[in-house]
Design an enzyme around this catalytic site. Structure first.
Site, mmCIF file in Angstrom:
data_model
loop_
_atom_site.group_PDB
_atom_site.id
_atom_site.type_symbol
_atom_site.label_atom_id
_atom_site.label_comp_id
_atom_site.label_asym_id
_atom_site.label_seq_id
_atom_site.Cartn_x
_atom_site.Cartn_y
_atom_site.Cartn_z
ATOM 1 N N TYR A 61 22.592 95.349 -42.683
ATOM 2 C CA TYR A 61 22.361 94.991 -41.273
ATOM 3 C C TYR A 61 21.291 93.925 -41.197
ATOM 4 C CZ TYR A 61 25.061 97.424 -37.801
ATOM 5 O OH TYR A 61 26.065 97.790 -36.964
ATOM 6 N N GLU A 63 20.489 91.969 -37.920
ATOM 7 C CA GLU A 63 20.429 91.378 -36.575
ATOM 8 C C GLU A 63 19.220 90.452 -36.481
ATOM 9 O OE1 GLU A 63 20.582 94.457 -33.626
ATOM 10 O OE2 GLU A 63 22.632 94.988 -34.180
ATOM 11 N N ASP A 207 36.204 71.528 -30.243
ATOM 12 C CA ASP A 207 36.602 72.676 -31.059
ATOM 13 C C ASP A 207 37.455 72.104 -32.189
ATOM 14 O OD1 ASP A 207 37.949 74.757 -32.235
ATOM 15 O OD2 ASP A 207 38.464 75.769 -30.360
ATOM 16 N N LYS A 236 40.525 77.547 -41.840
ATOM 17 C CA LYS A 236 41.774 76.767 -41.710
ATOM 18 C C LYS A 236 41.732 75.643 -42.749
ATOM 19 C CE LYS A 236 42.673 78.271 -36.993
ATOM 20 N NZ LYS A 236 41.458 78.694 -36.255
ATOM 21 N N ARG A 242 37.454 83.958 -43.323
ATOM 22 C CA ARG A 242 37.898 84.049 -41.917
ATOM 23 C C ARG A 242 36.692 84.267 -41.007
ATOM 24 N NH1 ARG A 242 42.569 84.417 -39.684
ATOM 25 N NH2 ARG A 242 43.424 84.264 -41.768
HETATM 26 N N1 DSN Z 1 45.390 81.454 -33.925
HETATM 27 C C1 DSN Z 1 44.895 80.198 -34.401
HETATM 28 C C2 DSN Z 1 45.970 79.254 -34.681
HETATM 29 O O1 DSN Z 1 46.972 79.701 -35.208
HETATM 30 O O2 DSN Z 1 45.867 78.069 -34.425
HETATM 31 C C3 DSN Z 1 43.912 79.634 -33.489
HETATM 32 O O3 DSN Z 1 42.944 80.585 -33.253
#
Ligand code: DSN
Length: 431
Positions: A61, A63, A207, A236, A242
């Site tokens: 933990y 915080e 974003d 991504k 993640r």
């Molecule tokens: N769910 C994601 C995507 O597939 O683009 C975005 O959060």
């Protein structure tokens, strides 16, 4: 099953403690290995990241922030978080980074909370045109908490309609303009958004969840230095664990930190933060930069091959890691397309296309990305072949036997590029 009963529970292997879950981990590794993964928001994270995520840091933990925690024993995780922050700053050139958001959605929530108040007007790209659900969808926290106005793409060329953005900004005088998308295959002109934001006196946020890897490698222009706030996921194109992060100018640093904790989250996931440090460290290597360039080259090869096979693409191509297939002129829906490609050994997601007349559960499109296959090692010639397979699977008359043949071709490509060599269990153990 005893947890603290003095037996050796702590040291036992998952295969002995819980063979049922162990089998699921193995099955998922098999699924990932035997299919061609082309969901544009997915990637294969490194074995090193898997090891950090599966580490003892999950027990802690912490915080607060490094040096200012609400728990004892944080001297080691402080170093891990400081490392993640320093590396993220170096990767993106940001003035301030908070590496604690559990996800991209939380990162966006924190960003909004740091800049605007409930009820304020925000201008962002609509989900139906390629935006994200946290960019103002009515059933999402964003759409119910703030007054979102949505811009989109032009019908004739599928590109963001900057004239519409300017008109809506002048009309609604938003406190914040959000740029960034989940299903947009073209370069985003952050400087053009800045001009509009300055004209109407609004803050500007990007974003970059989908394109963060490309941005980090200089393969897509960066919004850092142009936007007040930049959010991203780390899993991504970036290829890490993640999770999410928020980057901002120094004047917004305190507001962002307080928005993340105690505003939205409690204890940060220190094991995931250590994996973010690993991913950012890797993003500083030439190997990472070369791979991001290949993601784009692979996607261009895929787009050419699809179009040569008679498949329509929104905007007629791609500049980044994804293409958006438009099935509107065919007898197939997005659901049909996803099922066909699944049968052909290729994993994608159905996706609405701009001005789609079908509901989001059906759609008229497919979103297809090249980040994961590039990480696996595929090169443009492979993606041209994958394009041929996809085009053949989407032909109206393709039947079950054709799809089985195509599946064999997909599997043969996958076999040339073994996923996680040496890993058989679906998780990373000590070498
Ligand atoms: N769910 C994601 C995507 O597939 O683009 C975005 O959060």
């Amino acid at each position: 099953m005893g947890f603290s009963d003095g037996d050796s529970y702590l040291g036992k292997d998952i295969a002995d403690v819980d063979p049922e879950v162990a089998e699921l981990l193995r099955e998922e590794l098999e699924r990932q290995s035997e299919t061609l993964e082309m969901i544009a928001s997915e990637n294969f994270t490194s074995r090193a990241c898997l090891q950090a995520v599966g580490s003892v840091l999950t027990n802690k933990y912490a915080e607060g922030l490094p040096g200012a925690r609400y728990y004892g024993g944080c001297e080691v995780v402080d170093k891990a978080e400081e490392l993640a922050i320093a590396r993220a700053k170096q990767v993106f050139g940001a003035e301030h980074v908070n590496v604690q958001p559990h996800s991209g959605s939380t990162a966006n929530e924190a960003a909004y909370r740091a800049m605007i108040a409930p009820g304020d007007t925000v201008l962002a790209m609509g989900l139906a045109h390629g935006g994200h659900l946290t960019h103002g969808l009515s059933v999402n926290f964003s759409g119910s908490m703030y007054n979102f106005v949505q811009y989109g793409v032009r019908r004739e060329d599928g590109r963001i309609d900057m004239d519409q953005v300017r008109e809506l900004a002048r009309e609604h005088r938003p406190k914040l303009i959000v740029t960034g998308a989940s299903a947009y295959p073209r370069i985003i002109d952050f400087a053009a958004f800045r001009e509009i934001a300055d004209e109407v006196g609004s803050l500007l946020m990007a974003d970059i969840a989908h394109i963060a890897g490309l941005v980090a490698a200089g393969v897509h222009p960066t919004p850092v230095g142009i936007c007040d706030m930049v959010t991203t996921t780390t899993h991504k194109t970036l290829g890490g664990p993640r999770a999410g992060i928020v980057m901002c100018t120094a004047d917004l640093a305190k507001s962002v930190d307080r928005a993340v904790f105690p505003g939205l989250q409690g204890g940060p996931l220190m094991h995931v933060i250590s994996a973010k440090a690993v991913a950012f460290g890797h993003a500083l290597t030439p190997e990472f930069g070369e791979r991001q360039q290949r993601v784009v080259d692979n996607c261009a090869a895929l787009a050419d091959s699809l179009m040569a096979g008679g498949v329509n693409l929104v905007s007629g191509g791609t500049d980044n890691h994804l293409v958006l297939v438009d099935l509107s002129d065919t007898p197939l829906t997005g659901v049909d397309g996803e099922e066909r490609l699944d049968a052909a050994g290729i994993t994608v997601n159905k996706n609405g296309v701009p001005f789609d007349e079908r509901p989001p559960t059906v759609t008229s499109g497919l979103r297809i990305g090249t980040a994961a296959l590039t990480t696996r090692g595929l090169v443009p010639d492979d993606l041209r072949e994958v394009g041929e397979i996809i085009a053949a699977a989407l032909r109206p008359d393709a039947g079950p036997d054709d799809l089985s043949d195509l599946r064999r071709r997909s599997m043969a490509i996958g076999e040339r590029y073994p996923l996680y060599p040496g890993l058989t269990a679906g998780f990373a153990v000590q070498a």
